[in-house]
Design a protein around this motif. Structure first.
Motif, PDB file in Angstrom:
ATOM      1  N   GLN A   3      45.056  34.244  30.542  1.00  0.00           N
ATOM      2  CA  GLN A   3      46.414  34.885  30.369  1.00  0.00           C
ATOM      3  C   GLN A   3      46.928  35.908  31.558  1.00  0.00           C
ATOM      4  O   GLN A   3      46.002  36.501  31.920  1.00  0.00           O
ATOM      5  CB  GLN A   3      46.451  35.589  29.192  1.00  0.00           C
ATOM      6  CG  GLN A   3      46.395  34.902  27.927  1.00  0.00           C
ATOM      7  CD  GLN A   3      47.271  33.726  27.554  1.00  0.00           C
ATOM      8  OE1 GLN A   3      48.571  34.086  27.666  1.00  0.00           O
ATOM      9  NE2 GLN A   3      47.084  32.513  27.639  1.00  0.00           N
ATOM     10  N   ASP A   4      48.116  35.847  31.955  1.00  0.00           N
ATOM     11  CA  ASP A   4      48.633  36.384  33.046  1.00  0.00           C
ATOM     12  C   ASP A   4      49.850  36.931  32.570  1.00  0.00           C
ATOM     13  O   ASP A   4      51.036  36.721  33.212  1.00  0.00           O
ATOM     14  CB  ASP A   4      48.756  35.584  34.233  1.00  0.00           C
ATOM     15  CG  ASP A   4      48.995  36.307  35.594  1.00  0.00           C
ATOM     16  OD1 ASP A   4      49.119  37.429  35.492  1.00  0.00           O
ATOM     17  OD2 ASP A   4      49.369  35.791  36.486  1.00  0.00           O
ATOM     18  N   PRO A   5      49.859  37.941  31.669  1.00  0.00           N
ATOM     19  CA  PRO A   5      51.046  38.684  31.605  1.00  0.00           C
ATOM     20  C   PRO A   5      52.025  39.251  32.370  1.00  0.00           C
ATOM     21  O   PRO A   5      51.385  40.148  33.412  1.00  0.00           O
ATOM     22  CB  PRO A   5      50.727  39.900  30.362  1.00  0.00           C
ATOM     23  CG  PRO A   5      49.422  40.047  30.428  1.00  0.00           C
ATOM     24  CD  PRO A   5      48.687  38.818  31.216  1.00  0.00           C
ATOM     25  N   GLY A   6      53.287  39.094  32.745  1.00  0.00           N
ATOM     26  CA  GLY A   6      53.907  39.505  33.704  1.00  0.00           C
ATOM     27  C   GLY A   6      53.587  39.085  35.240  1.00  0.00           C
ATOM     28  O   GLY A   6      53.969  39.797  36.055  1.00  0.00           O
ATOM     29  N   ASN A   7      52.803  38.021  35.238  1.00  0.00           N
ATOM     30  CA  ASN A   7      52.243  37.400  36.281  1.00  0.00           C
ATOM     31  C   ASN A   7      51.638  38.387  37.290  1.00  0.00           C
ATOM     32  O   ASN A   7      51.722  38.722  38.496  1.00  0.00           O
ATOM     33  CB  ASN A   7      53.310  36.498  37.081  1.00  0.00           C
ATOM     34  CG  ASN A   7      52.908  35.862  38.238  1.00  0.00           C
ATOM     35  OD1 ASN A   7      51.890  35.336  37.983  1.00  0.00           O
ATOM     36  ND2 ASN A   7      53.642  35.753  39.301  1.00  0.00           N
ATOM     37  N   ALA A   8      51.009  39.387  36.501  1.00  0.00           N
ATOM     38  CA  ALA A   8      50.187  40.638  37.284  1.00  0.00           C
ATOM     39  C   ALA A   8      48.974  40.580  37.664  1.00  0.00           C
ATOM     40  O   ALA A   8      48.554  41.369  38.632  1.00  0.00           O
ATOM     41  CB  ALA A   8      50.639  41.803  36.263  1.00  0.00           C
ATOM     42  N   TYR A   9      48.230  39.397  37.099  1.00  0.00           N
ATOM     43  CA  TYR A   9      46.695  39.419  37.462  1.00  0.00           C
ATOM     44  C   TYR A   9      46.167  38.129  38.354  1.00  0.00           C
ATOM     45  O   TYR A   9      45.058  38.274  38.561  1.00  0.00           O
ATOM     46  CB  TYR A   9      46.164  39.371  36.151  1.00  0.00           C
ATOM     47  CG  TYR A   9      46.314  40.522  35.109  1.00  0.00           C
ATOM     48  CD1 TYR A   9      45.538  41.690  35.330  1.00  0.00           C
ATOM     49  CD2 TYR A   9      47.233  40.660  34.137  1.00  0.00           C
ATOM     50  CE1 TYR A   9      45.731  42.940  34.638  1.00  0.00           C
ATOM     51  CE2 TYR A   9      47.732  41.857  33.547  1.00  0.00           C
ATOM     52  CZ  TYR A   9      47.034  42.899  33.873  1.00  0.00           C
ATOM     53  OH  TYR A   9      47.145  44.035  33.129  1.00  0.00           O
ATOM     54  N   ASN A  10      47.173  37.265  38.594  1.00  0.00           N
ATOM     55  CA  ASN A  10      46.657  36.203  39.185  1.00  0.00           C
ATOM     56  C   ASN A  10      46.194  36.256  40.742  1.00  0.00           C
ATOM     57  O   ASN A  10      45.510  35.589  41.312  1.00  0.00           O
ATOM     58  CB  ASN A  10      47.859  35.001  39.471  1.00  0.00           C
ATOM     59  CG  ASN A  10      49.007  35.700  40.339  1.00  0.00           C
ATOM     60  OD1 ASN A  10      49.116  36.765  40.422  1.00  0.00           O
ATOM     61  ND2 ASN A  10      50.045  34.578  40.472  1.00  0.00           N
ATOM     62  N   LYS A  11      46.159  37.534  41.189  1.00  0.00           N
ATOM     63  CA  LYS A  11      45.653  37.759  42.701  1.00  0.00           C
ATOM     64  C   LYS A  11      44.708  39.131  42.637  1.00  0.00           C
ATOM     65  O   LYS A  11      44.207  39.095  43.709  1.00  0.00           O
ATOM     66  CB  LYS A  11      46.872  38.003  43.448  1.00  0.00           C
ATOM     67  CG  LYS A  11      47.893  36.948  44.027  1.00  0.00           C
ATOM     68  CD  LYS A  11      48.883  36.988  45.027  1.00  0.00           C
ATOM     69  CE  LYS A  11      49.748  35.982  44.993  1.00  0.00           C
ATOM     70  NZ  LYS A  11      50.919  36.463  45.728  1.00  0.00           N
ATOM     71  N   LEU A  12      44.449  39.722  41.563  1.00  0.00           N
ATOM     72  CA  LEU A  12      43.845  40.473  41.310  1.00  0.00           C
ATOM     73  C   LEU A  12      42.267  40.434  41.180  1.00  0.00           C
ATOM     74  O   LEU A  12      41.878  39.360  40.405  1.00  0.00           O
ATOM     75  CB  LEU A  12      44.154  41.403  40.307  1.00  0.00           C
ATOM     76  CG  LEU A  12      45.475  42.098  40.255  1.00  0.00           C
ATOM     77  CD1 LEU A  12      45.714  43.213  39.242  1.00  0.00           C
ATOM     78  CD2 LEU A  12      45.768  43.017  41.541  1.00  0.00           C
ATOM     79  N   THR A  13      41.296  41.266  41.939  1.00  0.00           N
ATOM     80  CA  THR A  13      39.857  41.201  41.627  1.00  0.00           C
ATOM     81  C   THR A  13      39.521  41.999  40.497  1.00  0.00           C
ATOM     82  O   THR A  13      40.544  42.811  39.916  1.00  0.00           O
ATOM     83  CB  THR A  13      39.160  41.419  42.836  1.00  0.00           C
ATOM     84  OG1 THR A  13      39.345  42.919  42.941  1.00  0.00           O
ATOM     85  CG2 THR A  13      39.307  40.728  44.056  1.00  0.00           C
ATOM     86  N   ILE A  14      38.338  41.773  39.891  1.00  0.00           N
ATOM     87  CA  ILE A  14      37.929  42.748  38.809  1.00  0.00           C
ATOM     88  C   ILE A  14      38.051  44.084  39.173  1.00  0.00           C
ATOM     89  O   ILE A  14      38.359  44.939  38.348  1.00  0.00           O
ATOM     90  CB  ILE A  14      36.497  42.244  38.337  1.00  0.00           C
ATOM     91  CG1 ILE A  14      36.521  40.754  37.603  1.00  0.00           C
ATOM     92  CG2 ILE A  14      35.915  43.441  37.270  1.00  0.00           C
ATOM     93  CD1 ILE A  14      35.247  40.280  37.325  1.00  0.00           C
ATOM     94  N   GLN A  15      37.595  44.434  40.384  1.00  0.00           N
ATOM     95  CA  GLN A  15      37.677  45.716  40.988  1.00  0.00           C
ATOM     96  C   GLN A  15      39.149  46.352  40.817  1.00  0.00           C
ATOM     97  O   GLN A  15      39.103  47.638  40.434  1.00  0.00           O
ATOM     98  CB  GLN A  15      37.287  45.987  42.251  1.00  0.00           C
ATOM     99  CG  GLN A  15      37.065  47.201  42.667  1.00  0.00           C
ATOM    100  CD  GLN A  15      36.118  48.248  42.185  1.00  0.00           C
ATOM    101  OE1 GLN A  15      34.947  47.919  41.946  1.00  0.00           O
ATOM    102  NE2 GLN A  15      36.221  49.391  41.848  1.00  0.00           N
ATOM    103  N   GLN A  16      40.089  45.400  41.108  1.00  0.00           N
ATOM    104  CA  GLN A  16      41.341  45.947  41.209  1.00  0.00           C
ATOM    105  C   GLN A  16      41.965  46.302  39.826  1.00  0.00           C
ATOM    106  O   GLN A  16      42.814  47.096  39.648  1.00  0.00           O
ATOM    107  CB  GLN A  16      42.150  45.027  42.150  1.00  0.00           C
ATOM    108  CG  GLN A  16      41.981  44.867  43.551  1.00  0.00           C
ATOM    109  CD  GLN A  16      42.725  43.638  44.240  1.00  0.00           C
ATOM    110  OE1 GLN A  16      42.675  42.804  43.770  1.00  0.00           O
ATOM    111  NE2 GLN A  16      43.194  44.119  45.469  1.00  0.00           N
ATOM    112  N   VAL A  17      41.521  45.227  38.803  1.00  0.00           N
ATOM    113  CA  VAL A  17      41.709  45.617  37.763  1.00  0.00           C
ATOM    114  C   VAL A  17      41.149  46.886  37.030  1.00  0.00           C
ATOM    115  O   VAL A  17      41.966  47.626  36.175  1.00  0.00           O
ATOM    116  CB  VAL A  17      41.435  44.605  36.581  1.00  0.00           C
ATOM    117  CG1 VAL A  17      41.468  44.789  35.225  1.00  0.00           C
ATOM    118  CG2 VAL A  17      42.214  43.145  36.912  1.00  0.00           C
TER     119      VAL A  17
END
Length: 196
Positions: free
Chosen positions: A106-120
């Motif tokens: 799931q990618d609400p707001g297209n906000a997570y598709n480029k993030l690493t776990i550390q960035q989250v």
């Protein structure tokens, strides 16, 4: 039998309501002095969702003589943001949050598709369910570090996937479905506020 027409009860009619109230009030300090058996007193305690549900219904009190396993591994996102214990080198920094490794889709707001776990883990606020993402990332890393051992970890990798992919709506145990707000209440009780 008590005659309701009498203004005061006779000695044979038992204790008056006023005396019962006085007796109850005199016992109140004793009751208040009893040690609480709250399972979440003090620092966070790692308990499974099924136990949390039972305890929520009982205002976080454990019945006399009943023991709840509270020694699961449950490292918060604050811990994982700064630690790598048990993880492969650079795992958090190189693994994408949305990936086949995590199983998060799931990618609400297209906000997570480029993030690493550390960035989250480093995100603040709660835009696009960021607080849920931080908690799920932490639970996933704990499961990874402890070999997904269901006898040791608070949540398994598959439970983390279910939580994230359902955006907080999931079944923590048979016969129950939690909403996002129930899931966040659970995480907040275990880890403390969502650090918005």
């Amino acid at each position: 039998m008590i005659d309701s027409s009498q203004s005061t009860p006779s000695s044979s009619s038992g204790v008056s309501r006023r005396r019962l109230v006085r007796a109850g009030l005199s016992a109140a300090p004793v009751m208040a002095a009893l040690k609480s058996n709250s399972v979440l007193a003090g620092d966070h305690t790692c308990i499974r969702p099924s136990s949390f549900s039972s305890l929520s219904a009982a205002q976080m009190k454990v019945s006399q003589g009943r023991a709840i396993k509270t020694d699961f591994e449950c490292k918060s996102h604050g811990y994982w943001k700064n630690n790598n214990a048990g993880l492969a080198t650079n795992f958090k920094e190189t693994t994408k949050f949305l990936s086949t490794t995590t199983g998060f889709t799931q990618d609400p707001g297209n906000a997570y598709n480029k993030l690493t776990i550390q960035q989250v883990l480093e995100q603040g606020g709660n835009r696009n369910n960021a607080a849920l993402a931080r908690h799920v990332a932490a639970a996933f890393l704990t499961a990874t570090a402890f070999n997904n051992d269901s006898t040791r970890v608070l949540l398994t990798k598959s439970q983390c996937r279910a939580i994230w992919n359902g955006q907080g709506v999931w079944s923590p145990f048979a016969g129950a479905t939690w909403t996002l707000s129930q899931t966040m209440a659970y995480f907040d009780a275990i880890y403390g506020p969502a650090f918005l």
